[in-house]
Design an enzyme around this catalytic site. Sequence first.
Site, PDB file in Angstrom:
ATOM      1  CE1 TYR A 154      -2.661  -3.406  -8.372  1.00  0.00           C
ATOM      2  CE2 TYR A 154      -1.333  -1.486  -7.828  1.00  0.00           C
ATOM      3  CZ  TYR A 154      -1.844  -2.726  -7.487  1.00  0.00           C
ATOM      4  OH  TYR A 154      -1.524  -3.277  -6.271  1.00  0.00           O
ATOM      5  CB  CYS A 200     -17.025   4.172 -29.225  1.00  0.00           C
ATOM      6  SG  CYS A 200     -16.329   3.887 -30.832  1.00  0.00           S
ATOM      7  CD  GLU A 201     -16.818   2.971 -22.577  1.00  0.00           C
ATOM      8  OE1 GLU A 201     -16.651   3.542 -21.478  1.00  0.00           O
ATOM      9  OE2 GLU A 201     -16.961   1.757 -22.711  1.00  0.00           O
ATOM     10  N   GLY A 259       0.747  -1.245   0.000  1.00  0.00           N
ATOM     11  CA  GLY A 259       0.000   0.000   0.000  1.00  0.00           C
ATOM     12  C   GLY A 259       0.774   1.291   0.000  1.00  0.00           C
ATOM     13  CE1 TYR A 298      -8.979   1.538  -8.893  1.00  0.00           C
ATOM     14  CE2 TYR A 298      -7.263   1.488 -10.562  1.00  0.00           C
ATOM     15  CZ  TYR A 298      -8.096   0.832  -9.687  1.00  0.00           C
ATOM     16  OH  TYR A 298      -8.039  -0.537  -9.599  1.00  0.00           O
ATOM     17  CD  GLU A 341       0.451  -9.192   1.710  1.00  0.00           C
ATOM     18  OE1 GLU A 341      -0.466  -8.381   1.445  1.00  0.00           O
ATOM     19  OE2 GLU A 341       0.238 -10.297   2.233  1.00  0.00           O
ATOM     20  N   PRO A 342       4.485  -5.175  -0.844  1.00  0.00           N
ATOM     21  CG  PRO A 342       6.702  -4.484  -1.153  1.00  0.00           C
ATOM     22  CD  PRO A 342       5.852  -5.456  -0.384  1.00  0.00           C
ATOM     23  N   GLY A 343       3.370  -3.706  -3.877  1.00  0.00           N
ATOM     24  CA  GLY A 343       3.186  -3.917  -5.307  1.00  0.00           C
ATOM     25  C   GLY A 343       3.607  -2.662  -6.036  1.00  0.00           C
ATOM     26  NE  ARG A 344      -0.520   2.207  -5.963  1.00  0.00           N
ATOM     27  CZ  ARG A 344      -1.629   2.255  -6.725  1.00  0.00           C
ATOM     28  NH1 ARG A 344      -1.613   2.904  -7.858  1.00  0.00           N
ATOM     29  NH2 ARG A 344      -2.748   1.680  -6.329  1.00  0.00           N
TER      30      ARG A 344
HETATM   31  C1  PLP Z   1      -3.292  -4.946  -3.663  1.00  0.00           C
HETATM   32  C2  PLP Z   1      -2.688  -5.613  -2.492  1.00  0.00           C
HETATM   33  C3  PLP Z   1      -1.342  -5.388  -2.167  1.00  0.00           C
HETATM   34  C4  PLP Z   1      -0.463  -4.433  -2.926  1.00  0.00           C
HETATM   35  O1  PLP Z   1      -0.843  -3.115  -2.808  1.00  0.00           O
HETATM   36  P1  PLP Z   1       0.102  -1.951  -3.397  1.00  0.00           P
HETATM   37  O2  PLP Z   1      -0.651  -0.719  -3.158  1.00  0.00           O
HETATM   38  O3  PLP Z   1       0.292  -2.243  -4.844  1.00  0.00           O
HETATM   39  O4  PLP Z   1       1.381  -2.008  -2.640  1.00  0.00           O
HETATM   40  C5  PLP Z   1      -0.821  -6.070  -1.085  1.00  0.00           C
HETATM   41  N1  PLP Z   1      -1.568  -6.946  -0.362  1.00  0.00           N
HETATM   42  C6  PLP Z   1      -2.858  -7.184  -0.644  1.00  0.00           C
HETATM   43  C7  PLP Z   1      -3.622  -8.146   0.176  1.00  0.00           C
HETATM   44  C8  PLP Z   1      -3.462  -6.529  -1.710  1.00  0.00           C
HETATM   45  O5  PLP Z   1      -4.742  -6.766  -1.995  1.00  0.00           O
END
Ligand code: PLP
Length: 421
Positions: free
Chosen positions: A375, A346-347, A239, A318, A275-278
């Site tokens: 994403y 077409c939107e 997050g 978003y 759990e970093p993604g972004r």
């Molecule tokens: C989406 C998600 C993440 C990653 O979130 P980011 O904002 O991309 O870091 C981590 N854990 C869980 C359970 C998620 O659903």
Amino acid sequence: MDHFLYRDGTLHAEDVPLAKIAATVGTPFYCYSAATLTRHYQLFEQALASMPHLVCFAIKSLSNVAVLKLLGDLGAGMDVVSGGEYRRARAAGVPGERIVFSGVGKTREEMRLALQGGIRQFNVESEPELRALSEVAVSLGTVAPIAIRVNPDVDAKTHAKIATGKAENKFGIPITRAPGVYAEAARLPGIEVVGIDVHIGSQLTDLAPFEAAFARVADLTVALRAQGHAIRRLDLGGGLGIPYTRSNEAPPLPADYGAMIRRTVGHLGCEIEIEPGRLISGNAGVLVSQVIWVKRGEDRDFLIVDAAMNDLVRPSMYDAHHDIVAVAEPPAGSPTQPYDVVGPICETGDTFARGRDLPLLAEGDLIAFRSAGAYGAVMASEYNTRPLVPEVLVRDDHFAVIRARPTFDEILNRDTVPVWL
Ligand SMILES: *Cc1c(COP(=O)(O)O)cnc(C)c1O
């Protein structure tokens, strides 16, 4: 910091000119920088270095197997939210002991897949899921390691569609009810309680909501241990937000995030999972597109480009901002003008930016959407029968297509006309 910089008057990914990739692959395409992905992963590694930890990349942000292999080879764990993502992690060579399984709707089929293939832990989000997991584990003669995802009821102060830690959200078990659910988990066969999990949302630009949530998790750890549960891992979710504009935003740094984690839960002696993604993938990718037409409207100019909302849905879904730059570096002091940057779909929602000041652009020019690694490609579709956007990975002066653009034959051959029609 990322590795998409102007050099010799043209935007590069590391040592490769984006225009060169465009000439080979065609547009639109996503391009990722291996050096940027590596650097962002290492920032988290360093931030947690003083505690036992595992950084689990949230695959849902960017799930190409080549990217997962790159991160997995650096030692990253993976956070998966579906059987499909589990398969991707394994295909990238990540062992089950480094994979955590999150998500509110795991099916028995997905539980079986992960239990048979190997799993570090399930992050369980409801009582029915817990009971089903117990049954599946017993039927396989195995034991499922679990953390319960608790909902700490804190306001993440982010976009409503990506806030997950308020009582009204579908995620986790209310933290007030957690002790009862842990007691049930301890009684169930085939279940081994190993920790607590929390994830309050995405694109958080302030540490305060994290800190409030983690403090509640620390209290819960003490309470659960007093009841005899061996809480040895804390999964603190992902997050952490990223700057989407070069100018004003300054989200917290991973180092500050790590220090805050140490301050709030470090004394408990747990292994920390995040759990970093972004933050790992977002600024490690760009979407490159070509101007199809410049069209004069009543009171504005439209830049109609060959990428669309099906390729990058964040602006329409978003209200997200992506910086847009010309691939050919505009000479210093050259004029700009406002454009509405739109795709061909077409939107009206197929709009990337309104009134955006850009250098003067013409048919055939290349542009790049920055911060598009997370994403982006993972949410792409073939709406309007636009082929799924390809992905390219760059490392130093190498580039490789890591997902090819499908041909129209491939697309059409996926449809089947019944014989009785
Ligand atoms: C989406 C998600 C993440 C990653 O979130 P980011 O904002 O991309 O870091 C981590 N854990 C869980 C359970 C998620 O659903």
